[in-house]
Design an enzyme around this catalytic site. Structure first.
Site, PDB file in Angstrom:
ATOM      1  N   HIS A  16      -1.255   7.585  -7.246  1.00  0.00           N
ATOM      2  CA  HIS A  16      -0.650   7.288  -5.935  1.00  0.00           C
ATOM      3  C   HIS A  16       0.248   8.446  -5.485  1.00  0.00           C
ATOM      4  CE1 HIS A  16      -1.508   2.766  -5.918  1.00  0.00           C
ATOM      5  NE2 HIS A  16      -2.077   3.252  -7.002  1.00  0.00           N
ATOM      6  N   ASP A 119       3.578   2.588  -0.050  1.00  0.00           N
ATOM      7  CA  ASP A 119       2.446   2.237  -0.904  1.00  0.00           C
ATOM      8  C   ASP A 119       2.050   0.775  -0.753  1.00  0.00           C
ATOM      9  OD1 ASP A 119       1.308   3.784  -3.555  1.00  0.00           O
ATOM     10  OD2 ASP A 119       1.111   1.592  -3.674  1.00  0.00           O
ATOM     11  N   ALA A 347      -5.547  17.909 -17.438  1.00  0.00           N
ATOM     12  CA  ALA A 347      -6.437  19.020 -17.056  1.00  0.00           C
ATOM     13  C   ALA A 347      -6.213  19.429 -15.604  1.00  0.00           C
ATOM     14  CB  ALA A 347      -7.883  18.570 -17.216  1.00  0.00           C
ATOM     15  N   TRP A 367     -10.101   6.227  -7.336  1.00  0.00           N
ATOM     16  CA  TRP A 367     -10.484   6.716  -6.016  1.00  0.00           C
ATOM     17  C   TRP A 367     -10.226   8.205  -5.840  1.00  0.00           C
ATOM     18  CZ3 TRP A 367     -14.092   6.084  -2.967  1.00  0.00           C
ATOM     19  CH2 TRP A 367     -14.065   6.540  -1.652  1.00  0.00           C
ATOM     20  N   ASN A 368      -9.128   8.711  -6.399  1.00  0.00           N
ATOM     21  CA  ASN A 368      -8.866  10.148  -6.242  1.00  0.00           C
ATOM     22  C   ASN A 368      -9.944  10.965  -6.941  1.00  0.00           C
ATOM     23  OD1 ASN A 368      -6.120  10.156  -4.895  1.00  0.00           O
ATOM     24  ND2 ASN A 368      -5.770   8.810  -6.640  1.00  0.00           N
ATOM     25  N   GLU A 372     -12.519  13.538  -5.303  1.00  0.00           N
ATOM     26  CA  GLU A 372     -12.513  14.935  -5.754  1.00  0.00           C
ATOM     27  C   GLU A 372     -13.921  15.342  -6.203  1.00  0.00           C
ATOM     28  OE1 GLU A 372      -7.825  14.442  -6.980  1.00  0.00           O
ATOM     29  OE2 GLU A 372      -9.296  14.626  -8.589  1.00  0.00           O
ATOM     30  N   ALA A 387      -8.910  -1.861 -12.285  1.00  0.00           N
ATOM     31  CA  ALA A 387      -8.505  -1.755 -10.865  1.00  0.00           C
ATOM     32  C   ALA A 387      -9.739  -1.987  -9.970  1.00  0.00           C
ATOM     33  CB  ALA A 387      -7.813  -0.425 -10.605  1.00  0.00           C
ATOM     34  N   GLU A 388      -9.895  -1.174  -8.908  1.00  0.00           N
ATOM     35  CA  GLU A 388     -11.036  -1.391  -8.001  1.00  0.00           C
ATOM     36  C   GLU A 388     -12.192  -0.455  -8.349  1.00  0.00           C
ATOM     37  OE1 GLU A 388      -9.019   0.924  -7.652  1.00  0.00           O
ATOM     38  OE2 GLU A 388      -9.441   2.223  -5.956  1.00  0.00           O
ATOM     39  N   GLN A 389     -12.167   0.045  -9.602  1.00  0.00           N
ATOM     40  CA  GLN A 389     -13.135   1.084  -9.985  1.00  0.00           C
ATOM     41  C   GLN A 389     -14.583   0.610  -9.981  1.00  0.00           C
ATOM     42  OE1 GLN A 389     -11.241   2.076 -13.686  1.00  0.00           O
ATOM     43  NE2 GLN A 389      -9.376   2.739 -12.632  1.00  0.00           N
TER      44      GLN A 389
HETATM   45  N1  UDP Z   1      -5.775  14.207 -12.880  1.00  0.00           N
HETATM   46  C1  UDP Z   1      -5.576  15.517 -13.235  1.00  0.00           C
HETATM   47  N2  UDP Z   1      -5.717  15.858 -14.538  1.00  0.00           N
HETATM   48  C2  UDP Z   1      -6.053  14.960 -15.514  1.00  0.00           C
HETATM   49  C3  UDP Z   1      -6.265  13.620 -15.129  1.00  0.00           C
HETATM   50  C4  UDP Z   1      -6.122  13.282 -13.811  1.00  0.00           C
HETATM   51  O1  UDP Z   1      -5.260  16.359 -12.386  1.00  0.00           O
HETATM   52  O2  UDP Z   1      -6.171  15.343 -16.679  1.00  0.00           O
HETATM   53  C5  UDP Z   1      -5.592  13.813 -11.479  1.00  0.00           C
HETATM   54  C6  UDP Z   1      -6.916  13.631 -10.764  1.00  0.00           C
HETATM   55  O3  UDP Z   1      -7.354  14.866 -10.247  1.00  0.00           O
HETATM   56  C7  UDP Z   1      -6.575  12.603  -9.717  1.00  0.00           C
HETATM   57  C8  UDP Z   1      -5.474  11.758 -10.361  1.00  0.00           C
HETATM   58  O4  UDP Z   1      -4.955  12.551 -11.429  1.00  0.00           O
HETATM   59  O5  UDP Z   1      -6.049  13.237  -8.567  1.00  0.00           O
HETATM   60  C9  UDP Z   1      -5.992  10.454 -10.954  1.00  0.00           C
HETATM   61  O6  UDP Z   1      -6.211   9.556  -9.938  1.00  0.00           O
HETATM   62  P1  UDP Z   1      -7.417   8.521  -9.953  1.00  0.00           P
HETATM   63  O7  UDP Z   1      -7.301   7.695  -8.726  1.00  0.00           O
HETATM   64  O8  UDP Z   1      -8.701   9.219 -10.136  1.00  0.00           O
HETATM   65  O9  UDP Z   1      -7.219   7.671 -11.261  1.00  0.00           O
HETATM   66  P2  UDP Z   1      -5.964   6.847 -11.862  1.00  0.00           P
HETATM   67  O10 UDP Z   1      -5.187   7.801 -12.669  1.00  0.00           O
HETATM   68  O11 UDP Z   1      -5.186   6.301 -10.683  1.00  0.00           O
HETATM   69  O12 UDP Z   1      -6.629   5.790 -12.685  1.00  0.00           O
END
Ligand code: UDP
Length: 478
Positions: A16, A119, A347, A367-368, A372, A387-389
């Protein structure tokens, strides 16, 4: 009136905070004064980017609110969702968040902004904004498809009291026939009996109904049927301004999102430079999902069995294992040396995905990450966890057809398990080298081009943002 001043208040979770920072930077780049609100221990997520933007002459700042975690019984230092010690402590975390309403109101009183972008998990922010007669916009950080499905399930839910865990049920009244099993929806959607988050999720939906509207990190061309459905059938106003990650154009902005990477980005790029185009699979599951040791073992075996070169981000240092990796198959790292790069920790995801060596992305469909992957034009191997995955997975596998699933069967916030090595290897091979892979890759590339166009001058997201800003200015001019 003078310039617009907008406050941005993301939930304290990487998934978020990262897009909200991008959103605040985007608003600032369009002449808005942007204030990001967070708690003290989360300040580092924002500070470098905010300093850089300030030096570039944009108006962007951070304001901190003390987090009353200890008061509600959370451990000292727990200020982010991935730090919540167990599922039982989730309600306490949300209670501590709700206690931020009063300090937020004091901040609104002091700053007198023109709009509050808060949020989804802060439903009380709508009342706070109303006290100061300013619009509250919701930032969900989720897909239109997921939100359409969630709203629909409020009224017509085939999963409640369903007799079978494994039978597929169609989510009613949506543009496509999307099917899930009872085990793939959240406990909140499975039964009428209260699950731990039932109350908060109900309030999230109600606040969305009465807020000024919703900002989506999505773009029209990605899910047009669902953007229309959300606005016209669900009946909530919405603006698409994404994909937000694409606004990060410089190496350092792409390399450090959320946290400092555990690998030097130049070393990582050098490794990728030594590989052929589309030859490496990138495997990462976001910031929160965790797997059982048996699943991590199976994952390693599946990756190796696929024979494909890989970058694998391993986040779970399980405390109960004292950080050891007993699940790792014996000799795995030696056998895959040179073929595989393991990143332990965090990473530089966007940087990796954008590299031409990356041929596919094994993702949990956060979602991010999904966006990406779409923005980088890579085919995906979908492995939703919670979640909503599972809904985002449907967008990739059934609607866009830019990915193939591993067959994840059960929604589980932690210790996810049950996917077999054969399924993992098969899905990776299918998207990387199989018959279907060419078509999948070509569809993914088309969507990448559409994503980039959406944020350019005159693109759909660019125009939507302009209309939102015009409307906010008009609202206050009245
Ligand atoms: N991310 C990253 N490096 C990592 C793991 C995650 O930069 O090793 C970033 C990823 O690029 C994304 C966010 O963390 O922007 C994760 O958001 P997402 O909605 O995909 O998953 P969540 O962490 O909310 O389950």
């Amino acid at each position: 009136m003078g310039e617009l001043h907008v406050l941005f208040f993301p939930m304290m979770a990487q998934g978020h905070m990262i897009p909200t920072l991008d959103l605040a930077k985007l608003f600032a780049s369009r002449g808005v004064k942007a204030t990001l609100i967070t708690t003290p221990l989360n300040q580092p997520v924002f500070s470098k980017a905010v300093d850089k933007y300030t030096q570039l002459g944009f108006q962007i700042q951070i304001r901190l609110l003390e987090f009353p975690g200890v008061e509600v019984g959370l451990p000292e230092g727990c200020q982010r969702t991935d730090q919540i010690p167990s599922d039982d402590a989730i309600p306490s975390f949300f209670n501590a968040c709700a206690m931020l309403q009063h300090p937020l109101e004091l901040l609104l009183q002091e700053l007198r902004p023109h709009c509050l972008v808060a949020d989804m998990f802060f439903p009380w922010a709508t009342q706070a904004a109303a006290k100061f007669d300013i619009p509250r916009l919701v930032f969900h950080g989720s897909s239109y498809l997921a939100l359409c499905a969630t709203h629909t399930l409020r009224h017509h839910n085939p999963f409640i009291n369903a007799t079978s865990d494994s039978q597929l049920y169609t989510i009613p009244n949506l543009p496509h026939q999307l099917q899930l099993t009872r085990l793939q929806v959240s406990p909140f959607q499975r039964s009428e009996v209260e699950a731990p988050h039932t109350e908060i999720l109900k309030r999230v939906m109600e606040a969305e109904d009465i807020s000024y509207g919703v900002i989506y990190n999505s773009f029209y061309e990605l899910e047009p049927d669902y953007a229309e459905h959300y606005k016209n059938v669900i009946g909530i106003r919405a603006w698409s301004v994404g994909p937000l990650s694409l606004y990060n154009r410089e190496l350092e902005d792409k390399a450090e999102r959320g946290k400092k990477s555990s690998i030097d980005e130049h070393e990582c790029l050098k490794w990728l430079d030594s590989k052929k185009p589309n030859s490496v699979v990138y495997i990462c599951f976001g910031s929160t999902a965790t797997f059982a040791p048996s699943q991590l073992h199976e994952m390693a075996m599946g990756i190796e069995a696929s024979g494909v070169e890989f970058v694998w981000v391993i986040r779970n240092k399980r405390e109960e294992d004292n950080g050891s990796e007993k699940w790792m198959p014996e000799g795995f790292e030696e056998r895959t040396k040179g073929k595989g790069l393991i990143i332990r920790g965090w990473a530089p995801q966007v940087l990796i995905l954008d590299h031409e060596a990356i041929g596919a992305f094994v993702t949990h469909c956060g979602w991010n990450s999904t966006l990406e992957g779409v923005s980088a034009g890579v085919p995906m191997v979908t492995w939703p966890v919670f979640a909503e995955q599972f809904l985002n997975e449907k967008l990739i596998t059934d609607v866009l057809r830019t990915g193939i699933g591993v067959g994840s069967k059960e929604w589980k916030r932690s210790n996810s398990d049950g996917v077999k090595r054969e399924a993992i290897a098969e899905a990776i091979k299918k998207v990387m080298i199989g018959e279907e892979s060419k078509e999948i890759r070509s569809r993914a590339k088309t969507m990448k081009d559409k994503a980039r166009k959406a944020i350019e001058e005159g693109g759909s997201s660019n125009l939507d943002l302009t209309s939102l800003l015009d409307e906010l200015r008009a609202y206050h001019a009245k």
